[in-house]
Design a protein around this motif. Structure first.
Motif, PDB file in Angstrom:
ATOM      1  N   ALA A  55      13.876  20.749 -26.284  1.00  0.00           N
ATOM      2  CA  ALA A  55      13.083  19.597 -25.868  1.00  0.00           C
ATOM      3  C   ALA A  55      12.714  18.729 -27.074  1.00  0.00           C
ATOM      4  CB  ALA A  55      11.826  20.057 -25.135  1.00  0.00           C
ATOM      5  N   ALA A  56      12.389  19.348 -28.202  1.00  0.00           N
ATOM      6  CA  ALA A  56      12.073  18.580 -29.407  1.00  0.00           C
ATOM      7  C   ALA A  56      13.311  17.840 -29.905  1.00  0.00           C
ATOM      8  CB  ALA A  56      11.538  19.506 -30.494  1.00  0.00           C
ATOM      9  N   PHE A  57      14.466  18.507 -29.867  1.00  0.00           N
ATOM     10  CA  PHE A  57      15.711  17.853 -30.258  1.00  0.00           C
ATOM     11  C   PHE A  57      16.013  16.675 -29.333  1.00  0.00           C
ATOM     12  CE2 PHE A  57      20.306  17.404 -29.602  1.00  0.00           C
ATOM     13  CZ  PHE A  57      20.684  16.998 -30.872  1.00  0.00           C
ATOM     14  N   GLY A  58      15.860  16.884 -28.029  1.00  0.00           N
ATOM     15  CA  GLY A  58      16.098  15.808 -27.066  1.00  0.00           C
ATOM     16  C   GLY A  58      15.124  14.663 -27.250  1.00  0.00           C
ATOM     17  N   LEU A  59      13.879  14.968 -27.513  1.00  0.00           N
ATOM     18  CA  LEU A  59      12.872  13.937 -27.747  1.00  0.00           C
ATOM     19  C   LEU A  59      13.251  13.080 -28.947  1.00  0.00           C
ATOM     20  CD1 LEU A  59      10.044  12.742 -27.144  1.00  0.00           C
ATOM     21  CD2 LEU A  59       9.124  14.479 -28.680  1.00  0.00           C
TER      22      LEU A  59
END
Length: 92
Positions: free
Chosen positions: A28-32
């Motif tokens: 999720a952090a990578f996608g954000l």
């Protein structure tokens, strides 16, 4: 209610849930970050919300792990029947 059929080696899935939560937070952090760089605000918001959900889950799992094991009857304690009062309440 204890039935007596519980496995003697039952384990809690909390550690697996913790690692799945950490894995979800990483993605999720990578996608954000990726969607913010790409200028996709809607998808970045969705990843941010997912990151918050995974972080909350991770905190709850860590809390449950730190609480430690709860009392469970051992093999030497036989299964028990519900008391008569609760059995009578269920009859129509």
């Amino acid at each position: 209610m204890r039935t007596g059929s519980e496995p003697a080696t039952a384990r809690s899935p909390l550690r697996m849930r913790l690692w799945l939560s950490v894995w979800g937070m990483a993605w999720a952090a990578f996608g954000l970050a990726a969607f913010l760089v790409a200028g996709r605000v809607g998808w970045a918001t969705a990843c941010g919300v997912l990151l918050l959900v995974a972080l909350t889950d991770c905190c709850l799992v860590v809390r449950h792990i730190r609480q430690g094991p709860h009392y469970q009857p051992g093999r030497d304690i036989p299964p028990y029947e519900p008391d008569e009062a609760s059995r009578d309440d269920r009859k129509p």
